[in-house]
Design a protein around this motif. Structure first.
Motif, PDB file in Angstrom:
ATOM      1  N   TYR A  71      22.358  56.929   8.397  1.00 34.26           N
ATOM      2  CA  TYR A  71      23.692  57.139   7.827  1.00 34.26           C
ATOM      3  C   TYR A  71      24.488  55.835   7.816  1.00 34.26           C
ATOM      4  O   TYR A  71      25.256  55.581   6.887  1.00 34.26           O
ATOM      5  CB  TYR A  71      24.441  58.200   8.634  1.00 34.26           C
ATOM      6  N   ALA A  72      24.319  55.028   8.856  1.00 31.02           N
ATOM      7  CA  ALA A  72      25.077  53.778   8.937  1.00 31.02           C
ATOM      8  C   ALA A  72      24.595  52.741   7.926  1.00 31.02           C
ATOM      9  O   ALA A  72      25.371  51.892   7.479  1.00 31.02           O
ATOM     10  CB  ALA A  72      24.992  53.205  10.349  1.00 31.02           C
ATOM     11  N   PHE A  73      23.309  52.813   7.549  1.00 34.22           N
ATOM     12  CA  PHE A  73      22.751  51.801   6.650  1.00 34.22           C
ATOM     13  C   PHE A  73      22.353  52.380   5.293  1.00 34.22           C
ATOM     14  O   PHE A  73      21.542  51.801   4.575  1.00 34.22           O
ATOM     15  CB  PHE A  73      21.535  51.143   7.300  1.00 34.22           C
ATOM     16  N   LYS A  74      22.952  53.500   4.926  1.00 35.51           N
ATOM     17  CA  LYS A  74      22.579  54.157   3.676  1.00 35.51           C
ATOM     18  C   LYS A  74      22.880  53.317   2.444  1.00 35.51           C
ATOM     19  O   LYS A  74      22.270  53.509   1.388  1.00 35.51           O
ATOM     20  CB  LYS A  74      23.294  55.510   3.570  1.00 35.51           C
ATOM     21  N   PHE A  75      23.806  52.365   2.561  1.00 37.43           N
ATOM     22  CA  PHE A  75      24.142  51.538   1.401  1.00 37.43           C
ATOM     23  C   PHE A  75      22.990  50.632   0.988  1.00 37.43           C
ATOM     24  O   PHE A  75      22.962  50.130  -0.140  1.00 37.43           O
ATOM     25  CB  PHE A  75      25.377  50.681   1.706  1.00 37.43           C
ATOM     26  N   LEU A  76      22.006  50.422   1.893  1.00 38.74           N
ATOM     27  CA  LEU A  76      20.926  49.498   1.584  1.00 38.74           C
ATOM     28  C   LEU A  76      20.043  49.981   0.438  1.00 38.74           C
ATOM     29  O   LEU A  76      19.454  49.181  -0.274  1.00 38.74           O
ATOM     30  CB  LEU A  76      20.068  49.247   2.834  1.00 38.74           C
ATOM     31  N   ALA A 254      17.512  43.081   5.907  1.00 40.35           N
ATOM     32  CA  ALA A 254      18.242  44.097   6.679  1.00 40.35           C
ATOM     33  C   ALA A 254      17.513  45.436   6.637  1.00 40.35           C
ATOM     34  O   ALA A 254      17.352  46.104   7.661  1.00 40.35           O
ATOM     35  CB  ALA A 254      19.654  44.248   6.140  1.00 40.35           C
ATOM     36  N   LEU A 255      17.045  45.821   5.456  1.00 37.91           N
ATOM     37  CA  LEU A 255      16.365  47.108   5.308  1.00 37.91           C
ATOM     38  C   LEU A 255      15.067  47.139   6.109  1.00 37.91           C
ATOM     39  O   LEU A 255      14.770  48.118   6.807  1.00 37.91           O
ATOM     40  CB  LEU A 255      16.084  47.375   3.828  1.00 37.91           C
ATOM     41  N   VAL A 256      14.294  46.062   6.034  1.00 37.71           N
ATOM     42  CA  VAL A 256      13.030  45.993   6.781  1.00 37.71           C
ATOM     43  C   VAL A 256      13.300  45.978   8.280  1.00 37.71           C
ATOM     44  O   VAL A 256      12.615  46.668   9.054  1.00 37.71           O
ATOM     45  CB  VAL A 256      12.222  44.744   6.353  1.00 37.71           C
ATOM     46  N   SER A 257      14.296  45.221   8.712  1.00 36.34           N
ATOM     47  CA  SER A 257      14.614  45.132  10.138  1.00 36.34           C
ATOM     48  C   SER A 257      14.997  46.498  10.702  1.00 36.34           C
ATOM     49  O   SER A 257      14.504  46.915  11.763  1.00 36.34           O
ATOM     50  CB  SER A 257      15.765  44.148  10.372  1.00 36.34           C
ATOM     51  N   VAL A 258      15.872  47.203  10.004  1.00 39.39           N
ATOM     52  CA  VAL A 258      16.294  48.529  10.466  1.00 39.39           C
ATOM     53  C   VAL A 258      15.127  49.508  10.403  1.00 39.39           C
ATOM     54  O   VAL A 258      14.913  50.311  11.322  1.00 39.39           O
ATOM     55  CB  VAL A 258      17.478  49.038   9.616  1.00 39.39           C
ATOM     56  N   GLY A 259      14.332  49.443   9.320  1.00 40.37           N
ATOM     57  CA  GLY A 259      13.190  50.341   9.176  1.00 40.37           C
ATOM     58  C   GLY A 259      12.155  50.149  10.263  1.00 40.37           C
ATOM     59  O   GLY A 259      11.683  51.124  10.861  1.00 40.37           O
ATOM     60  N   VAL A 260      11.802  48.885  10.553  1.00 36.47           N
ATOM     61  CA  VAL A 260      10.826  48.594  11.617  1.00 36.47           C
ATOM     62  C   VAL A 260      11.351  49.057  12.967  1.00 36.47           C
ATOM     63  O   VAL A 260      10.617  49.639  13.779  1.00 36.47           O
ATOM     64  CB  VAL A 260      10.503  47.086  11.643  1.00 36.47           C
ATOM     65  N   VAL A 288      25.477  43.168   9.264  1.00 34.86           N
ATOM     66  CA  VAL A 288      26.767  43.218   8.572  1.00 34.86           C
ATOM     67  C   VAL A 288      27.011  41.922   7.799  1.00 34.86           C
ATOM     68  O   VAL A 288      27.443  41.933   6.642  1.00 34.86           O
ATOM     69  CB  VAL A 288      27.914  43.468   9.581  1.00 34.86           C
ATOM     70  N   ILE A 289      26.727  40.791   8.436  1.00 36.78           N
ATOM     71  CA  ILE A 289      26.917  39.498   7.766  1.00 36.78           C
ATOM     72  C   ILE A 289      26.003  39.377   6.551  1.00 36.78           C
ATOM     73  O   ILE A 289      26.422  38.940   5.469  1.00 36.78           O
ATOM     74  CB  ILE A 289      26.653  38.345   8.752  1.00 36.78           C
ATOM     75  N   ALA A 290      24.732  39.793   6.724  1.00 36.98           N
ATOM     76  CA  ALA A 290      23.747  39.631   5.651  1.00 36.98           C
ATOM     77  C   ALA A 290      23.996  40.560   4.480  1.00 36.98           C
ATOM     78  O   ALA A 290      23.709  40.208   3.328  1.00 36.98           O
ATOM     79  CB  ALA A 290      22.340  39.864   6.208  1.00 36.98           C
ATOM     80  N   THR A 291      24.532  41.739   4.739  1.00 33.91           N
ATOM     81  CA  THR A 291      24.650  42.736   3.671  1.00 33.91           C
ATOM     82  C   THR A 291      26.058  42.913   3.131  1.00 33.91           C
ATOM     83  O   THR A 291      26.234  43.503   2.064  1.00 33.91           O
ATOM     84  CB  THR A 291      24.153  44.114   4.176  1.00 33.91           C
ATOM     85  N   VAL A 292      27.046  42.388   3.843  1.00 39.34           N
ATOM     86  CA  VAL A 292      28.431  42.556   3.397  1.00 39.34           C
ATOM     87  C   VAL A 292      29.128  41.205   3.220  1.00 39.34           C
ATOM     88  O   VAL A 292      29.623  40.890   2.135  1.00 39.34           O
ATOM     89  CB  VAL A 292      29.234  43.436   4.385  1.00 39.34           C
TER      90      VAL A 292
END
Length: 570
Positions: A71-76, A254-260, A288-292
């Motif tokens: 839910y926190a990273f759904k924007f990815l 960011a997506l890979v890091s959170v997924g792993v 947050v820095i990388a995606t926003v």
């Protein structure tokens, strides 16, 4: 004469409210709000009660909480939902195809979960719960976009936002208190099978929901949109390519890091699981820095270059191959939502982000410490907390949402947003009083006769002051929540609603998640009273930002970054 005009205006406001509540879109918004809230309650709340009954160890249960990162990273993955169509479902509409699919998938997942033993089939159980959280977060992204896209003069964004919150809160009650009630009298498999059937029925009903005319019309205009990127006055393809590659790489990392991290955390071997606290405290800010932050800076640079006339095409430059077309598709899906947002808001994007970060941060952080405060610090029983929080508190929250929806129509969005921020901040002082004995709350409860009422219903004066405190906070949260969702919905563009709204709403959750560690440490060192004073001050800072934003919108009108419907209600 002025009084007569005021009376006519009030009648128009109430008539407008009645028309909006009777609209077909409003009914489906209530249904979709319910569908969004039910899996969240079942997967991130009630599931722990089932795991406890199955005697799953606490460490494993703690790992299950990490599925909330979806839910926190759904924007990815929100850009994909804006541009990718599902085979054979495209005719349903750009939003409905994803909404219905997610709802039916969630129904199936809940039904399958009901057939598993969480103790003996923990691997499959955690995998399905993780997929369910991903599907639920995906549904949230598309429902938020649907709300923005279908809003019109009758079904206004304010009313749709309020009704969505009502549906969501009703689902929280059904998936929480009602699920526990049923489990006590039947079994957990029966509960989850029932909830799965409800989600499947909602998915079928969703087939008949209206879809946004604007979004549907865009299906035939994709080629034209892509061609427009290569016409005179647009950023040259080379610059666009590097901007896309940089931002795409940041989001992919960011997506890979959170997924792993999530896959490793849900593994069956406890020794291989990463430290979640360390990940959130170290990797969270980087995400947050990388995606926003960095993408916003790049988007601002692109907007500046275009306005200055730098790096622009002077003639048509058609795509020469599949690679060029892929770059154009990626740029439109990922970069244009950012440049549109920054371009419309300009310097005010700093105010908006500041408002997003502070408006609900105290709610996002405080939720994790509510039960330790009630049960540990104040030593209430579980039954008392259930009565005060789950039943009476939810009723107060619904009252707050209803009041918030009415205020949005009668006094306007920014006035309601500011009022909601103020009372939400001040209600922290009610908890501060409880933290030092609750003498003032007890006096208020006695004075208005609430203590007498509760005592005659089987409670006591001590329970009455807790119920009154929770009611005050929840009414304030309901008003603030309705106004905040309406505000966020008003500042995103319909063409890019999925990405822009997902970014803003996720930013609120991310900051709350990152702040829990620091707040927990402060509670340990200084106690709850000082924490509530701090959260009050943070809330008052949000009030100041609301006033600045209100002034900006009033002064700039259509240049403020809101759409026409939003401006009419601001």
């Amino acid at each position: 004469m002025a009084d007569a005009d005021t009376g006519k205006a009030k009648k128009r406001d109430w008539r407008k409210l009645a028309v909006a509540l009777g609209n077909r879109k409003t009914a489906f918004m209530l249904l979709f709000g319910f569908a969004a809230g039910l899996p969240y309650a079942l997967l991130l709340g009630t599931l722990y009660a089932w795991l406890s009954d199955a005697e799953v160890d606490l460490e494993t249960m703690g790992v299950f909480s990490l599925i909330g990162l979806a839910y926190a990273f759904k924007f990815l993955w929100s850009p994909l939902l804006d541009r990718i169509d599902l085979p054979a479902l495209k005719r349903l509409g750009k939003r409905k195809q994803w909404i219905v699919t997610a709802q039916l998938l969630l129904g199936v997942i809940l039904l399958v979960l009901s057939t598993l033993d969480p103790l003996t089939s923990l691997g499959w159980f955690s995998l399905l719960a993780g997929i369910g959280a991903f599907a639920s977060a995906t549904q949230d992204v598309v429902v938020d976009a649907w709300r923005v896209d279908v809003a019109d003069e009758k079904a206004t964004i304010d009313i749709l936002s309020t009704v969505y919150q009502m549906g969501y809160r009703i689902a929280a009650l059904v998936g929480g208190a009602l699920a526990l009630f049923l489990a006590e009298r039947t079994s957990w498999p029966t509960v989850y099978a029932t909830m799965g059937a409800i989600m499947a029925v909602v998915g079928i009903a969703g087939l008949f929901a209206p879809d946004a005319e604007q979004t549907t019309a865009k299906l035939g205009a994709d080629a034209e949109d892509l061609a427009a990127l290569r016409r005179p006055g647009e950023i040259v393809p080379g610059v666009r390519k590097w901007a896309l590659l940089i931002i795409g790489a940041l989001w992919a990392w960011a997506l890979v890091s959170v997924g792993v991290f999530m896959v490793r955390s849900l593994g069956s071997d406890p020794d291989t699981r990463p430290d979640s606290v360390e990940f959130i405290s170290t990797q969270g800010p980087l995400v947050v820095i990388a995606t926003v932050v960095l993408p916003a800076i790049i988007a601002a640079w692109l907007v500046f270059q275009k306005r200055q006339g730098n790096h622009l095409l002077t003639s048509d430059e058609p795509a020469s191959g599949a690679f060029d077309r892929a770059i154009d598709h990626g740029y439109r899906a990922l970069i244009l939502p950012l440049t549109d947002f920054v371009g419309r808001l300009g310097w005010a994007v700093v105010i908006v982000i500041g408002l997003v970060l502070t408006y609900r941060i105290t709610d996002a952080i405080w939720g994790s410490f509510a039960y330790p405060f009630y049960l540990g610090e104040l030593e209430y029983t579980k039954d008392e907390v259930a009565v005060a929080s789950k039943f009476f508190g939810v009723g107060a929250l619904m009252v707050g949402l209803a009041v918030g929806g009415t205020l949005l129509t009668v006094i306007g969005r920014m006035a309601t947003l500011t009022f909601g921020a103020l009372i939400a901040a001040l209600t922290n002082l009610l908890y501060a009083d409880l933290a030092v004995g609750g003498v003032r709350m007890a006096a208020v409860s006695d004075a208005i006769g609430f203590s007498w009422l509760v005592s005659h219903l089987g409670g006591d004066a001590r329970l009455a002051k807790l119920m009154l405190t929770i009611a005050g906070e929840n009414i304030a949260v309901g008003i603030a929540g309705a106004a905040f969702v309406a505000y966020l919905s008003s500042i995103v563009a319909k063409g890019y609603s999925a990405v822009q709204y997902a970014l803003l709403s996720s930013l609120t959750l991310l900051v709350g998640t990152l702040g829990r560690g620091a707040l927990g440490q402060m509670i340990e060192e200084r106690g709850y009273y000082d924490v509530f004073i701090l959260t009050t001050l943070i809330g008052l800072f949000a009030v100041g930002l609301c006033l600045v934003e209100w002034w900006r919108i009033s002064r700039q009108g259509r240049r403020s970054g809101m759409d026409e419907t939003a401006l009419a209600n601001a």
